[in-house]
Design a protein around this motif. Structure first.
Motif, PDB file in Angstrom:
ATOM      1  N   PRO A   1       0.700  -1.057   0.022  1.00  0.00           N
ATOM      2  CA  PRO A   1       0.255   0.138  -0.151  1.00  0.00           C
ATOM      3  C   PRO A   1       0.426   1.229   0.058  1.00  0.00           C
ATOM      4  CG  PRO A   1      -1.017  -1.591   1.480  1.00  0.00           C
ATOM      5  CD  PRO A   1       0.263  -1.882   0.405  1.00  0.00           C
TER       6      PRO A   1
ATOM      7  N   ARG B   1      -2.414   6.733  -2.257  1.00  0.00           N
ATOM      8  CA  ARG B   1      -3.359   7.424  -3.707  1.00  0.00           C
ATOM      9  C   ARG B   1      -3.339   7.862  -4.218  1.00  0.00           C
ATOM     10  NH1 ARG B   1      -8.501   5.387  -4.905  1.00  0.00           N
ATOM     11  NH2 ARG B   1      -9.808   7.105  -5.836  1.00  0.00           N
TER      12      ARG B   1
ATOM     13  N   TYR C   1      -0.210   5.723  -5.993  1.00  0.00           N
ATOM     14  CA  TYR C   1      -0.542   4.134  -6.778  1.00  0.00           C
ATOM     15  C   TYR C   1      -2.371   4.800  -7.632  1.00  0.00           C
ATOM     16  CZ  TYR C   1       2.103   2.569  -3.799  1.00  0.00           C
ATOM     17  OH  TYR C   1       3.741   1.830  -3.357  1.00  0.00           O
ATOM     18  N   HIS C   2      -1.890   4.591  -8.988  1.00  0.00           N
ATOM     19  CA  HIS C   2      -3.513   5.551  -9.497  1.00  0.00           C
ATOM     20  C   HIS C   2      -2.642   4.282 -10.908  1.00  0.00           C
ATOM     21  CE1 HIS C   2      -0.352   7.695 -12.409  1.00  0.00           C
ATOM     22  NE2 HIS C   2      -0.301   8.428 -11.543  1.00  0.00           N
TER      23      HIS C   2
ATOM     24  N   THR D   1      -4.442  -4.334  -2.938  1.00  0.00           N
ATOM     25  CA  THR D   1      -3.385  -2.685  -3.899  1.00  0.00           C
ATOM     26  C   THR D   1      -3.317  -2.548  -5.060  1.00  0.00           C
ATOM     27  OG1 THR D   1      -1.623  -2.716  -1.721  1.00  0.00           O
ATOM     28  CG2 THR D   1      -1.004  -1.527  -3.488  1.00  0.00           C
TER      29      THR D   1
ATOM     30  N   GLU E   1      -6.889  -1.670  -5.826  1.00  0.00           N
ATOM     31  CA  GLU E   1      -7.189  -0.483  -5.469  1.00  0.00           C
ATOM     32  C   GLU E   1      -6.843   0.064  -6.818  1.00  0.00           C
ATOM     33  OE1 GLU E   1      -6.137   0.252  -1.907  1.00  0.00           O
ATOM     34  OE2 GLU E   1      -7.849  -0.959  -1.142  1.00  0.00           O
ATOM     35  N   MET E   2      -5.480   0.036  -7.116  1.00  0.00           N
ATOM     36  CA  MET E   2      -4.756   1.024  -8.555  1.00  0.00           C
ATOM     37  C   MET E   2      -5.868   1.045  -9.611  1.00  0.00           C
ATOM     38  SD  MET E   2      -1.038   0.439  -7.391  1.00  0.00           S
ATOM     39  CE  MET E   2      -0.196   1.485  -8.797  1.00  0.00           C
TER      40      MET E   2
ATOM     41  N   ASN F   1      -8.607   3.309  -9.555  1.00  0.00           N
ATOM     42  CA  ASN F   1      -8.051   4.743  -8.965  1.00  0.00           C
ATOM     43  C   ASN F   1      -7.657   5.626 -10.658  1.00  0.00           C
ATOM     44  OD1 ASN F   1      -6.804   6.615  -8.579  1.00  0.00           O
ATOM     45  ND2 ASN F   1      -5.363   6.745  -7.557  1.00  0.00           N
TER      46      ASN F   1
ATOM     47  N   SER G   1      -7.452   9.360 -10.355  1.00  0.00           N
ATOM     48  CA  SER G   1      -7.092  10.654  -9.639  1.00  0.00           C
ATOM     49  C   SER G   1      -5.415  10.852 -10.159  1.00  0.00           C
ATOM     50  CB  SER G   1      -7.287  10.414  -8.493  1.00  0.00           C
ATOM     51  OG  SER G   1      -7.080   9.732  -7.697  1.00  0.00           O
TER      52      SER G   1
END
Length: 740
Positions: A681, A684, A687-688, A711, A714-715, A718, A720
């Motif tokens: 992790p 944010r 980590y896109h 992780t 989540e990437m 994401n 952003s």
């Protein structure tokens, strides 16, 4: 405490950052090894040193110097040794002997007060006599200036640079406006200048400080990839840096505008603030793109017939989008071709090459990095060069900011067609330099994956060109059958589209090893790089690349490189080592150049030592292997791709870092047989999706992720990606609108 007088015969070692020096002092009893902190000394200096004797286990008896002072040599022998030591350029031991035999104890007075009398000695002209006098005086002045700068915590290397730039006016600069240093001397940043200013007693709200702080903040933003900052963002950042209220800063923007350091543009959303250089880079880039965007009248039937012949002759099979791309390349002076892995960009480039060659046109191929150029050469069968080599980098120390290239508007590239691959990693400065060298009427074809991370340098050229909607753009989106058999390609597209990826390890080229503990992850990474992957992809160990999202942290580049070096290239008595700051380099290490150096000379040699090619320029991201460390000459030799060998003086080692692991950003434009990605992790904002997509598409044969699967997911979710403040798209649209 022992007190000894003698001259510096030989400097064995010197750390320029803190002044720690080991040297041989010659005195009436012979040679003595001295160690200690010395602000600035050179061979031939006459010193009085005080200290205690110590016994080193390896080097024997040494004098640990606690105090010293530079003296003028007193006895005739010492004067002769000093003058003939090389401290005074052009004056060897024979001439020094003649001077001292002639003037004896009056030598220094003669040099300082009646230098013309040196011409009485055979071998010394009047001009040389004046030069000797100037050097003796400069030595004295420089030593005083160096000692003065030391009071402000400035290293000897930096102090020498500052003195070379300002000379005797250094005292006035330091006391009146030390912030000038950040503008004029490479290696002095705002923070160093600010520390000096605080010691001098300059107020925190001084005009000099605020203006320098604003400009520094703007240039820091350029380092993050921005071309401008919104006014309020700039002032907020500067306020935090300087600890000064925003209302105290606004009037200084006008002063910086008048100094032509910045440009402020009023926009509906508020004011934008540019460093002037980058504002005009965008404007000029937009103009040159407009000039190149010429339409050519070519019949559709003619194009179809020629394409069919090329497909049959070259055994190519083009789909409708690929055919469109070739046609648009022929019909337009400018074309952008974009698409993800496996969508047939290379096949399309090959078809373009065949078409233009059949027309008898001269074609140049290029890419931003050596690896990308090599890959382009292998894929097309035609020679591709790095952009820097195509533009004939000429060793200009100012580099891209002043156009340090042999090819430019006065000496353009003699090509009918130029095809650039991996355009996503080309920054604004390099693209501007390229456009200056492209003649109007040349076909310029820009190929890249717009979903990759943007360039390390400022700008977002490929995205902005597409966003402008002013040029023909062909987007390839079909994954071809052969590429579709690769999990790397399929999963990369899934990640890019935000679709779930199965982590079942059933394929041949995409693996995810689920682990949570950082030390366990690193242990597996070592095993993969050292043992598993070289056999699996049939490549040497140094070509297996570890990619990680961050520089710091448990699995960051800095920690990983120290550990990987220890396991992949362990210490050996046969391998020379060199410590530099907190880094240690060893023969056999994989290293990376971390800044553009337009003056570094390289050579390609045969195994018998014959030079077959040479040139200048090693660039940010270039990777090589340490081949030799020579402590006597204080040189380290690194071999880069294509056998380019570069000799680094020990003082230049700040430009290198270990590269067993590199950040994903630094891997842009490169492709490796196998990539290993440790994953835990992280922030944010960093980590896109694009970061993960870029990392996975760097692998040619196999990618293995080791770490936390949550992780990973989540990437993918994401999107952003950190916003870049660029305005090339607007500048292009404004250029087209102003002409219409």
């Amino acid at each position: 405490m022992e007190k000894i007088i003698g001259y510096v015969e030989h400097i064995v070692f010197r750390n320029e950052d803190n002044g720690y020096t080991v040297f041989h002092l010659h005195n009436e009893d012979g040679d003595l090894t001295c160690v200690g902190m010395f602000h600035y000394i050179s061979e031939g200096e006459f010193l009085e040193v005080s200290g205690e004797y110590t016994n080193h286990a390896v080097y024997g008896s040494q004098l640990q110097v606690q105090e010293y002072r530079v003296k003028e040599p007193e006895d005739l022998h010492s004067i002769e040794v000093y003058l003939g030591s090389g401290a005074i350029k052009g004056l060897g031991s024979a001439l020094a002997g003649r001077i001292v035999r002639k003037f004896k104890g009056d030598t220094f007075r003669i040099i300082e007060e009646e230098p013309e009398r040196l011409a009485e000695i055979k071998g010394i002209s009047e001009r040389m006599a004046r030069e000797i006098a100037v050097q003796v005086e400069e030595k004295k002045e420089m030593r005083q200036a160096m000692l003065y700068l030391q009071k402000y915590g400035i290293s000897t290397t930096l102090a020498a640079k500052i003195y070379q730039h300002y000379g005797q006016s250094i005292y006035r600069v330091i006391e009146q406006n030390p912030y000038q240093l950040a503008d004029h001397v490479e290696g002095v940043g705002f923070k160093t200048a600010d520390e000096i200013a605080a010691k001098v007693g300059i107020h925190t709200d001084s005009d000099f400080r605020i203006r320098s702080g604003i400009f520094y903040t703007l240039l820091q933003a350029v380092g993050e990839g921005h071309v401008y900052l919104p006014e309020q963002t700039l002032l907020a950042r500067t306020s935090q840096l300087l600890q000064v209220k925003i209302e105290d800063m606004e009037r200084h923007l006008m002063d910086l505008c008048m100094e032509k350091k910045i440009v402020v543009k009023e926009k509906p959303e508020g004011k934008r603030v540019y460093a002037s250089h980058f504002y005009y880079l965008e404007l000029n880039t937009a103009k040159m793109l407009y000039d190149l965007d010429i339409k050519n009248e070519v019949g559709e039937d003619y194009l179809e017939k020629r394409l069919s012949k090329i497909e049959a002759y070259a055994e190519l099979s083009l789909d409708e989008l690929q055919r469109t791309a070739v046609k648009e390349a022929v019909k337009n002076g400018l074309l952008v071709l974009t698409g993800g892995p496996g969508t047939g960009k290379t096949t399309t480039i090959n078809a373009m090459i065949h078409f233009f060659e059949s027309e008898g046109l001269n074609i140049y191929l290029a890419a931003p990095t050596g690896r990308a150029a090599k890959r382009m050469t292998e894929a097309t069968g035609c020679e591709a060069q790095t952009l820097h080599r195509l533009l004939e980098v000429n060793g200009n120390p100012e580099g891209e900011q002043t156009g340090g290239f042999g090819r430019n508007e006065e000496n353009p590239l003699e090509a009918d067609v130029i095809i650039i691959d991996e355009m996503s990693m080309v920054d604004l400065s390099l693209f501007h330099a390229l456009l200056k060298a492209v003649m109007v009427g040349t076909h310029l074809i820009l190929v890249g994956d717009v979903n990759q991370l943007p360039s390390v340098g400022p700008g977002s050229v490929l995205k902005d060109m597409i966003k402008s909607e002013c040029f023909p753009v062909v987007r390839l989106n079909k994954i071809f059958r052969q590429a579709g058999e690769s999990d790397i390609v399929v999963n990369a597209h899934k990640i890019n589209n935000g679709e779930p990826v199965e982590l079942k390890n059933k394929g041949r080229d995409f693996f995810f090893l689920k682990r949570q503990d950082a030390n366990v992850i690193i242990s597996i990474v070592i095993q993969l790089v050292k043992e598993k992957m070289p056999k699996y992809v049939d490549a040497p160990m140094h070509e297996i690349q570890v990619l990680t999202p961050m520089k710091k942290g448990l699995i960051g580049v800095e920690r990983l490189n120290v550990i990987l070096q220890e396991y992949l290239n362990p210490p050996d008595r046969k391998k020379e080592e060199k410590e530099y700051g907190n880094k240690k380099f060893r023969v056999g290490d994989k290293v990376m150049q971390i800044k553009n150096n337009y003056q570094l000379e390289w050579e390609v040699k045969t195994k018998y030592g014959l030079t077959v090619d040479k040139g200048v320029g090693i660039f940010n991201g270039d990777m090589g292997i340490v081949k030799k460390i020579d402590h006597y000459q204080e040189l380290m030799t690194v071999e880069y791709e294509e056998g380019k060998q570069v000799e680094y003086s020990f003082k230049m080692l700040e430009e290198l870092e270990l590269a067993y692991a590199i950040t994903i950003h630094k891997s842009q434009g490169s492709e490796y047989p196998a990539v290993v990605i440790p994953l835990l992790p992280g922030p944010r904002l960093l980590y896109h999706r694009n970061l993960l997509y870029t990392a996975i598409t760097r692998a040619k044969k196999c990618v293995t992720l080791v770490g936390d699967e949550h992780t990973f997911y989540e990437m993918i979710e994401n999107q952003s990606e950190q916003k870049r403040y660029t305005s090339l798209a607007e500048a292009i649209r404004e250029r087209y609108e102003s002409i219409l």
